[in-house]
Design a protein around this motif. Structure first.
Motif, PDB file in Angstrom:
ATOM      1  N   ILE A   6       0.864  -1.180   0.000  1.00 52.27           N
ATOM      2  CA  ILE A   6       0.000   0.000   0.000  1.00 52.27           C
ATOM      3  C   ILE A   6       0.898   1.227   0.000  1.00 52.27           C
ATOM      4  N   ALA A   7       0.674   2.090  -0.976  1.00 57.57           N
ATOM      5  CA  ALA A   7       1.488   3.298  -1.082  1.00 57.57           C
ATOM      6  C   ALA A   7       1.005   4.338  -0.078  1.00 57.57           C
ATOM      7  N   ALA A   8       1.874   5.246   0.284  1.00 58.44           N
ATOM      8  CA  ALA A   8       1.558   6.284   1.265  1.00 58.44           C
ATOM      9  C   ALA A   8       0.431   7.189   0.779  1.00 58.44           C
ATOM     10  N   ASP A   9       0.354   7.417  -0.521  1.00 60.96           N
ATOM     11  CA  ASP A   9      -0.700   8.304  -1.028  1.00 60.96           C
ATOM     12  C   ASP A   9      -2.084   7.715  -0.821  1.00 60.96           C
ATOM     13  N   LYS A  10      -2.211   6.399  -0.847  1.00 66.35           N
ATOM     14  CA  LYS A  10      -3.510   5.770  -0.573  1.00 66.35           C
ATOM     15  C   LYS A  10      -3.896   5.919   0.895  1.00 66.35           C
ATOM     16  N   VAL A  11      -2.922   5.808   1.782  1.00 64.36           N
ATOM     17  CA  VAL A  11      -3.185   5.987   3.209  1.00 64.36           C
ATOM     18  C   VAL A  11      -3.595   7.432   3.473  1.00 64.36           C
ATOM     19  N   PHE A  12      -2.867   8.383   2.884  1.00 67.45           N
ATOM     20  CA  PHE A  12      -3.217   9.792   3.059  1.00 67.45           C
ATOM     21  C   PHE A  12      -4.585  10.107   2.468  1.00 67.45           C
ATOM     22  N   SER A  16      -7.648  11.528   4.622  1.00 69.56           N
ATOM     23  CA  SER A  16      -8.280  12.774   4.165  1.00 69.56           C
ATOM     24  C   SER A  16      -9.784  12.602   3.981  1.00 69.56           C
TER      25      SER A  16
END
Length: 56
Positions: A6-12, A16
């Protein structure tokens, strides 16, 4: 099942979206409270029980 990192942008994005939903509900409830002041007024059960016990 295929495990993918899982990439950090998906977590962010998920965080959000969660915060955005929280802000939307808070705004909705505050607008409701402003338009109808006693919208969230709840009579407590314990105060009614205490007042009825004192009458006996």
């Amino acid at each position: 099942m295929n495990a993918r990192p899982i990439a950090a942008d998906k977590v962010f994005a998920a965080v959000s979206a969660y915060v955005l939903l929280a802000v939307m509900f808070a705004t909705l409830f505050s607008l409701l409270q402003v338009n109808q002041p006693n919208a969230f007024h709840v009579n407590s059960v314990t105060s009614r029980m205490a007042s009825s016990a004192g009458r006996r």
